[in-house]
Design an enzyme around this catalytic site. Structure first.
Site, PDB file in Angstrom:
ATOM      1  N   HIS A 480       0.624  -1.233   6.831  1.00 61.01           N
ATOM      2  CA  HIS A 480      -0.345  -1.361   5.664  1.00 61.01           C
ATOM      3  C   HIS A 480       0.202  -0.377   4.586  1.00 61.01           C
ATOM      4  CE1 HIS A 480      -4.483  -2.103   4.048  1.00 61.01           C
ATOM      5  NE2 HIS A 480      -4.172  -0.992   3.343  1.00 61.01           N
ATOM      6  N   GLU A 481       0.195   0.690   4.743  1.00 58.71           N
ATOM      7  CA  GLU A 481       0.683   1.580   3.727  1.00 58.71           C
ATOM      8  C   GLU A 481       2.118   1.583   3.165  1.00 58.71           C
ATOM      9  OE1 GLU A 481      -1.809   3.227   2.462  1.00 58.71           O
ATOM     10  OE2 GLU A 481      -3.253   2.675   4.077  1.00 58.71           O
ATOM     11  N   HIS A 484       1.828  -1.301   0.603  1.00 53.48           N
ATOM     12  CA  HIS A 484       1.549  -0.585  -0.765  1.00 53.48           C
ATOM     13  C   HIS A 484       2.674   0.193  -1.291  1.00 53.48           C
ATOM     14  CE1 HIS A 484      -2.607  -1.135  -0.908  1.00 53.48           C
ATOM     15  NE2 HIS A 484      -3.040  -0.365   0.090  1.00 53.48           N
ATOM     16  N   HIS A 487       5.299  -2.280  -2.947  1.00 59.48           N
ATOM     17  CA  HIS A 487       4.452  -2.725  -4.343  1.00 59.48           C
ATOM     18  C   HIS A 487       4.959  -1.644  -5.393  1.00 59.48           C
ATOM     19  CE1 HIS A 487       0.637  -4.777  -6.085  1.00 59.48           C
ATOM     20  NE2 HIS A 487       1.621  -4.930  -6.746  1.00 59.48           N
TER      21      HIS A 487
END
Length: 692
Positions: A480-481, A484, A487
């Site tokens: 999940h992180e 990010h 991104h």
């Protein structure tokens, strides 16, 4: 003494570090305040130059100059430079002195921000450019609109009295948000469960016992110590047969910041809710949620409630059955008069999972050794996007737990610096997050300045006997992180304020939640999930059990998130002053999504950092909104191939590299060709609309 006099503040000079990263090894506490105050002075000087420029306002001499506030020599923005280090450290590696400095500086920084946003002469230039400008590229137009609207939303159109009131509201809210976070950290770290009788460890797996023994040793105590940090708390609540101790742990966790002490957050929460409501109404909105949702994909309160209510309708029947099955097993085990309490739920839920799927988080731990998980995640990024990671021990870090990597693109060019901070410690907030120490932008000479991104987590620590062995849930958190961080790392925009994760907040969770999908993909698990002792790969049969169990209690988990969204909206759709008692208000606000009995003297609000101090106020629904997007997007990968480099490149080009340069729905449609629907999520979760 002479050394002290000769020492220079590192923030004021070229860092002379690899990729100009922050020199954590040279920064001292006393450097921050000096750099903040000088950074404010320099920024005031730059704003003064823009404001008093005798030339006619243009996009280039006004908007770009505001967005790119480097110092007089065009070298760096000192205020941004020190802020990125200080506030990231405040979350990841704080102490009492840093907390005190944050309280001292908070009103100074808020006043400075208000001085800029409420500067009438500066706004007149921005307003002129907004009405009279040359032909702009889509990205330039987005920056102009963001700049103009940012000033308006910060009070630029208010009269003098309104501006003064706005200053008061924002300064108080800033201080209270900081106080909220500091109180929560202190309460979290204050509690320990100290066990000296080994029989009270009954049921706990070896990894939990070893971690507790290490914690006790670090505290110079005998026996075992359990804390409220997730790697300690979660296994205890799942495995401990000691019901009374589970109750103690649960109550400690769920009564944080409501005790009669200086860390009580009840009144702080009420005040924050009212400050935000008043601010929104001062700016012409009915409620704070209306103010927030103007710049969200959801658009308005009605659409948020539609999503939350659709999810309740789709998932609640299944969630009720899930809870009933757990209660049935508990009564079968303990007797028909047994009452399932909240501190029993994880324990019996785990037993049912074992019974149904013969699956247990501890069975998987030996296959998820942290260094191998890191290799697996990096290899996944390489397979999808062609990027590579190389640890560089010459890059300074702020704690020995932190690893620093150079990231290279598929053509071999430097892409980013990536920090990874894995384990809980005293001065670190709970949870997991991604952040930046430097964003990406293209400077006026055309150089593409690459980002320095960081992921911060609280994973199971290594012990004296074993390396760090993760749960599948921790692997998902890493993914999940890491999503990010991709991104941020792939950012490729002209303006820093539009790059990377600077997107609407109900879009920002798409790249992160998208990556979680890989956690149960057999092809991915086979690349890194090897037993830490034998080197044997994770058995196919175990992977099959993981896949079969992926939707175990999925409806209950969905409604838990929906309940948080309902609570958030209940606070921030208030049009009148909030005078209710927090605890009973909370119980009523999320009642529609509840499928278990609520205890009267527990409280989520006072520790709900996302909506009180973390920027998600009136935006917590974003996680479920983005889950619709991520399921829809991953369905495209499932159709075209989960490792298909062409599909991955399209995802990178259309979404990951674009930041906030276009409306997120436009970006999404560029990737998929159509708008998302809820169908892929319902299919993934084994739920069907209208199914009873």
């Amino acid at each position: 003494m002479s050394e002290q006099k000769e020492r220079k503040n590192p923030f004021f000079f070229p860092y002379n570090t690899p990729h100009d990263v922050a020199p954590f090894d040279r920064i001292k506490l006393e450097d921050y305040e000096e750099a903040f105050l000088e950074g404010i002075r320099r920024e005031d000087e730059q704003i003064d130059k823009i404001m008093n420029d005798p030339r006619k306002p243009t996009f280039d001499n006004t908007i770009i100059s505001i967005d790119d506030e480097k110092d007089g020599e065009g070298y760096y923005d000192l205020l941004e430079r020190v802020s990125s280090v200080f506030f990231n450290q405040l979350s990841a590696e704080t102490n009492d002195d840093m907390d005190a400095l944050a309280q001292k500086l908070s009103p100074v920084l808020t006043k400075h921000a208000n001085d800029i946003r409420l500067n009438e002469k500066l706004f007149e230039r921005i307003k002129y450019v907004h009405q009279h400008h040359r032909k702009l590229t889509p990205e330039e137009k987005m920056l102009l609109d963001k700049c103009y609207d940012g000033f308006v939303r910060s009070g630029a159109l208010l009269d003098a009295a309104g501006k003064e009131r706005l200053r008061q509201l924002t300064e108080e809210a800033s201080m209270l948000g900081l106080q909220f976070s500091q109180n929560l950290l202190k309460e979290n770290k204050a509690f320990t469960l100290h066990i000296t009788d080994e029989s009270q460890l009954d049921g706990l797996p070896e990894t939990a016992r070893e971690a507790a023994a290490l914690a006790a040793k670090e505290m110079e105590k005998d026996g075992w110590v359990f804390t409220l940090d997730v790697p300690s708390y979660s296994p205890f609540m799942t495995y401990s047969t000691q019901r009374e101790l589970r109750r103690q742990m649960y109550m400690a966790k769920n009564t944080e910041c409501i005790h009669d002490n200086s860390e009580n957050n009840l009144e702080i929460c009420k005040r924050l809710i009212n400050l935000r409501r008043e601010l929104a109404q001062l700016l012409g909105y009915k409620a704070f949620a209306d103010y927030v949702l103007k710049h969200r994909m959801a658009g308005n309160v009605r659409n948020v409630y539609k999503l939350l209510n659709d999810l309740i309708a789709a998932y609640k029947p299944t969630a009720i059955k899930e809870v009933a099955a757990i209660e049935k097993l508990a009564k079968k085990t303990e007797g028909k008069d047994f009452k399932l309490e909240p501190w029993d739920f994880g324990f019996y839920s785990h037993k049912l999972q074992l019974e149904k799927y013969n699956l247990d988080a501890e069975m998987l731990r030996p296959y998820f050794e942290l260094s191998k998980v890191i290799d697996g995640v990096f290899s996944l990024a390489n397979r999808l996007y062609g990027i590579t990671f190389k640890e560089n021990k010459d890059i300074p870090v702020y704690h020995p737990d932190v690893k620093a990597y150079e990231v290279f693109d598929k053509d071999g060019s430097f892409l980013a610096v990536f920090y990874a901070d894995f384990h809980p410690r005293k001065g670190k907030q709970g949870g997991a997050w991604m952040t930046e120490y430097q964003g990406q932008w293209i400077d006026r000479e055309g150089e593409n300045v690459r980002p320095h991104v960081s992921v911060v987590m609280n994973f199971t620590k290594p012990t004296e006997e074993k390396p760090a062995l993760l749960t599948l849930g921790e692997v998902e958190t890493f993914l999940h992180e890491f999503g990010h961080s991709l991104h941020g790392m792939f950012a490729n925009t002209r303006f820093e304020s539009l790059s990377g994760t600077n997107v609407w907040w109900d879009f920002v969770e798409l790249p992160s939640q998208f990556m979680e999908n890989f956690a149960i993909e057999k092809e991915f698990l086979r690349t890194f999930a090897f037993h830490y002792q034998t080197g044997e790969p994770i058995p196919d049969e175990l992977i099959d059990r993981i896949i079969k169990s992926r939707n175990y209690n999925v409806a209950y988990a969905c409604l838990r998130q929906v309940s948080f969204g309902l609570l958030d909206m209940a606070y921030y759709t208030k049009k009148e002053a909030f005078t209710d008692d927090i605890i009973p208000f909370e119980k009523k606000a999320w009642e529609k999504a509840m499928v278990t009995e609520q205890l009267p003297y527990t409280c989520m609000t006072v520790q709900f950092s996302h909506i009180m101090s973390g920027g998600y106020a009136a935006g917590y629904y974003s996680y479920k909104w983005a889950e619709v997007l991520d399921a829809d997007a991953f369905a495209v990968f499932k159709k075209e191939g989960i490792f298909n480099p062409v599909t991955a490149q399209r995802f990178r080009d259309c979404i990951l590299s674009k930041g906030g340069t276009e409306n997120p729905m436009v970006l999404y449609k560029h990737f998929k060709g159509s708008e998302p629907t809820i169908d892929a999520l319902l299919k993934r979760n084994g739920i069907r609309r209208g199914k009873k």
